[in-house]
Design an enzyme around this catalytic site. Structure first.
Site, short mmCIF file in Angstrom:
data_model
loop_
_atom_site.label_atom_id
_atom_site.label_comp_id
_atom_site.label_asym_id
_atom_site.label_seq_id
_atom_site.Cartn_x
_atom_site.Cartn_y
_atom_site.Cartn_z
N ASP A 56 67.09 53.45 103.94
CA ASP A 56 66.99 54.63 104.79
C ASP A 56 68.29 54.81 105.57
O ASP A 56 68.83 53.85 106.13
CB ASP A 56 65.82 54.44 105.76
CG ASP A 56 65.63 55.60 106.70
OD1 ASP A 56 65.30 56.69 106.22
OD2 ASP A 56 65.83 55.41 107.91
N GLU A 115 70.00 56.18 100.69
CA GLU A 115 69.89 57.53 101.24
C GLU A 115 71.27 57.77 101.87
O GLU A 115 71.54 57.25 102.96
CB GLU A 115 68.78 57.62 102.29
CG GLU A 115 68.62 59.04 102.82
CD GLU A 115 67.57 59.14 103.92
OE1 GLU A 115 66.88 60.18 103.97
OE2 GLU A 115 67.44 58.20 104.72
#
Length: 720
Positions: free
Chosen positions: A350, A386
């Protein structure tokens, strides 16, 4: 705290960090650079009563440690760390606050929020410069000492090659919580994912890799709890080696290991969505739960000119200090733990750009990326970034090094805009569906560096993407101000649910268009769980706090026609390597052939001209894929070949008569799939070269070249 006989305490060792049961006793070790004293606190089985405090008298290289020969697995514990409370200098020690072990491998209980969880007096005029002396242990979760033994037997990672990978992103609870065939006590748990109905569903669907949304221990934000909501998604970590306990049907982390082993036995990989960029402790006004009270200035990025405040590249209030070797060690130890002890097959990071920041800028060869690249364990698993964060210069799509795949949001945006009917996207679409060579080829990466997706947990579901023009997040309690406004969605004529058969049919076609595009593009497709059965969040595009019917899959309303269509498209992809190349197209003639490995055609059957590529009004495109132009070898070095395919894409609101190419006068084209037909199925129809194909408005067609041998294409059969 009741008085207990003083336990036997030995010096112990500074490594490994955390609590480690060796069959005779337990070693406890915790790193704190600036602490003056550390106490280990034991609790009874309920976690409500503190029964013992043990000072960790030994310190080696800033690691505080002791060995307790009488301690056993199951023991609940936490820490109290003494030191200066000087926020203006970056120190926030407060021994009145019980702290979770950063290396703890199991957590029992959840936070019961009160002002006592904050190191300062909430509401005081000095804010965080004040000091709070209340003991918060009664409302804190506790760490549990574990016995890590488990019978893995012959478990082995499936090691599915990147170019054969199909990722399925799912939420542990939301996927099974309403599943009628999962035993009720197991719904919403790791054990539920290991049941036969779930395994059968995943294998028949055809996906290869399950990407679990966060399963690291996380916290429900106080502001959500006070509104009657929860942090459903879990991007609010407080323990990087501990499982989130709310998904356990039992009290043992072996439940997760059994789930992984069972999925492996079915040939499925397990990828974890991990959040190492920040923690749940927030900014200078956030609670003191773990790292903030253990050694705030070591673990977090603080502003250089005022260390009272935090550098926030994540939008959550804080950012982990990747410049500190012990923080890097914590993250690397966590990653290796999940691979070596829990047998997971990869990670999706993330806001990964935040991990690559050295001083301020995102450094493509930052310490974190360097360490992973050379690590003999982690360099061999699937690594997905990401590739952005919320700080300046944080958008890094295409800039991660070799060995990394990336979520490609440019793919998402282009495919959405094209099928929505926006003008000027044909040229960019050609790059996206051929693996985004403009983003990845320059650094020596392959098409599978691109994780292609149209939807993910963050944003509209596919059903909502074709049903809503605007987000509808009122249930989140933020006046619909949260969530993205750049959805590139189209409601097909009516906002929300409708019984109008024409709109229902158009929405179904648009879903088939986007799923077919996704599954036949070069790169790695990622499907968001529920899209294949028509899951809706009723227009909520930020369901992070919706641990309820909005977020959970409703299996009673599943669209079986759409499910069958997705199964057929995955089967087509798997059977024909031309859709999952390991190398980028060259766009030049193939040796011994007079055609290219990929050819772009206009509706007249001619190659696209430069003027047509630049024409914003062009929204119909033919893509010829040469099976002879694969330029690929099998595992034994033999050249691979495939059939020739023709994809026709028409995002225009009018039908188009598309002239089929005549590369070989005797060739014929078999229409395999047409999204304008119900469920994408069509009777077996064959067209001569140079014939006109009636390409319907807003539709996509797959044709396979036949060379007169009369053989039936097995992929035309729907999988069972």
């Amino acid at each position: 705290m009741s008085h207990q006989p003083q336990p036997i305490v030995w010096p112990g060792k500074p490594y490994p960090l955390g609590s480690s049961w060796d069959g005779e006793g337990v070693n406890f070790a915790i790193y704190s650079e600036h602490a003056e004293k550390v106490e280990l606190c034991f609790f009874d089985a309920s976690g409500k009563r503190e029964i013992l405090r043990v000072p960790l008298a030994e310190q080696t290289d800033m690691v505080w440690h002791s060995y307790l020969p009488e301690a056993r697995p199951g023991q609940l514990y936490g820490y109290r760390v003494f030191g200066p409370y000087a926020p203006e200098k970056g120190h926030r020690f407060n021994h009145h606050k019980l702290l979770l072990d950063p290396y703890g491998k199991q957590v029992q209980g959840t936070i019961r929020w009160s002002d006592a969880h904050f190191g300062y007096r909430v509401g005081h005029k000095l804010e965080d410069l004040s000091f709070d002396r209340r003991d918060d242990a009664a409302g804190m979760p506790k760490n549990r000492v574990i016995d890590s033994s488990f019978t893995w037997g012959s478990d082995a990672p499936p090691r599915i090659p990147w170019h054969e990978t199909v990722i399925y992103e799912l939420h542990v609870k939301g996927f099974t919580n309403c599943h009628p065939d999962v035993p009720e006590p197991l719904r919403g748990t790791y054990a539920g994912l290991a049941t036969a109905p779930v395994i059968d569903y995943l294998t028949h669907l055809g996906v290869t890799s399950i990407e679990l949304m966060p399963v690291h221990c996380f916290v429900d934000d106080r502001r959500l709890v006070e509104r009657g909501l929860r942090n459903y998604w879990g991007y609010n970590s407080i323990g990087f080696l501990a499982l989130e306990p709310r998904y356990l049907a039992t009290d043992s982390i072996n439940e997760f290991k059994t789930m992984v082993k069972t999925l492996h036995s079915a040939g499925l990989e397990v990828i974890l969505d991990v959040v190492y960029n920040h923690t749940a402790e927030g900014n200078h006004l956030g609670p003191t739960l773990s790292l903030k009270g253990i050694d705030n200035s070591a673990y977090y990025r603080l502003t250089p000119d005022n260390p009272r405040h935090y550098m926030d590249y994540t939008g959550t209030g804080n950012t982990l200090n990747m410049q500190h070797p012990r923080v890097l060690q914590l993250i690397m130890d966590s990653l290796r733990y999940w691979v070596l002890e829990m047998h997971v097959d990869g990670f999706r990071f993330d806001l990964a750009a935040a991990l690559a920041r050295e001083l301020h800028a995102v450094n493509r060869l930052g310490a974190f990326l360097d360490i992973i690249h050379q690590d003999p364990v982690l360099s061999q698993v699937k690594l997905i970034a990401e590739p952005w964060d919320l700080g300046e210069g944080g958008y890094q799509v295409g800039n991660f090094p070799v060995g990394w795949a990336e979520w490609n949001d440019r793919y998402r945006d282009t495919v959405r805009s094209y099928w929505k009917g926006d003008e000027g996207y044909v040229s960019d679409l050609a790059y996206r569906i051929t693996g985004s060579s403009d983003l990845y080829a320059h650094s020596g990466r392959r098409p599978y560096a691109s994780i292609n997706f149209v939807t993910a947990h963050d944003g509209f579901t596919l059903q909502d993407l074709v049903s809503y023009n605007e987000k509808h997040n009122e249930a989140n309690g933020e006046n619909n101000h949260d969530g993205s406004d750049n959805n590139r969605s189209w409601n097909c004529g009516v906002e929300g649910p409708t019984d109008d058969p024409n709109i229902v049919a158009l929405r179904a076609k648009q879903k088939r268009n986007m799923l077919a595009t996704l599954l036949l593009s070069q790169g790695v497709p990622m499907i968001y769980a529920g899209d294949e059965i028509g899951h809706t969040q009723m227009g909520n595009n930020n369901a992070y706090c919706q641990d309820n019917d909005i977020g959970w899959l409703n299996w009673d309303l599943q669209d079986r026609d759409l499910l069958t269509f997705v199964q057929r498209m995955i089967t087509l992809r798997k059977r024909h390597p031309v859709f999952r190349r390991r190398h980028f197209f060259q766009g030049r003639p193939i040796k011994g052939e007079n055609i290219k490995d990929v050819l772009w055609l206009n509706p007249k059957g001619n190659e696209m001209t430069e003027d047509e590529w630049r024409d914003a009004t062009v929204c119909c495109l033919g893509m010829f894929l040469s099976g002879q132009g694969l330029d690929e070898m099998d595992e034994r070095g033999r050249k691979r070949g495939d059939e020739n395919f023709l994809l026709l894409l028409n995002a225009h609101h009018q039908d188009v008569e598309f002239i089929l190419p005549a590369f070989r006068p005797s060739a014929r084209w078999n229409a395999w799939m047409d999204t304008s037909r119900e469920a994408g199925l069509r009777p077996s129809e064959t067209y001569d070269a140079s014939a006109v194909y009636p390409l319907q408005a807003r539709s996509m067609v797959v044709l396979m070249e036949r060379r007169g041998n009369g053989k039936k294409d097995e992929a035309n059969e729907a999988p069972s």
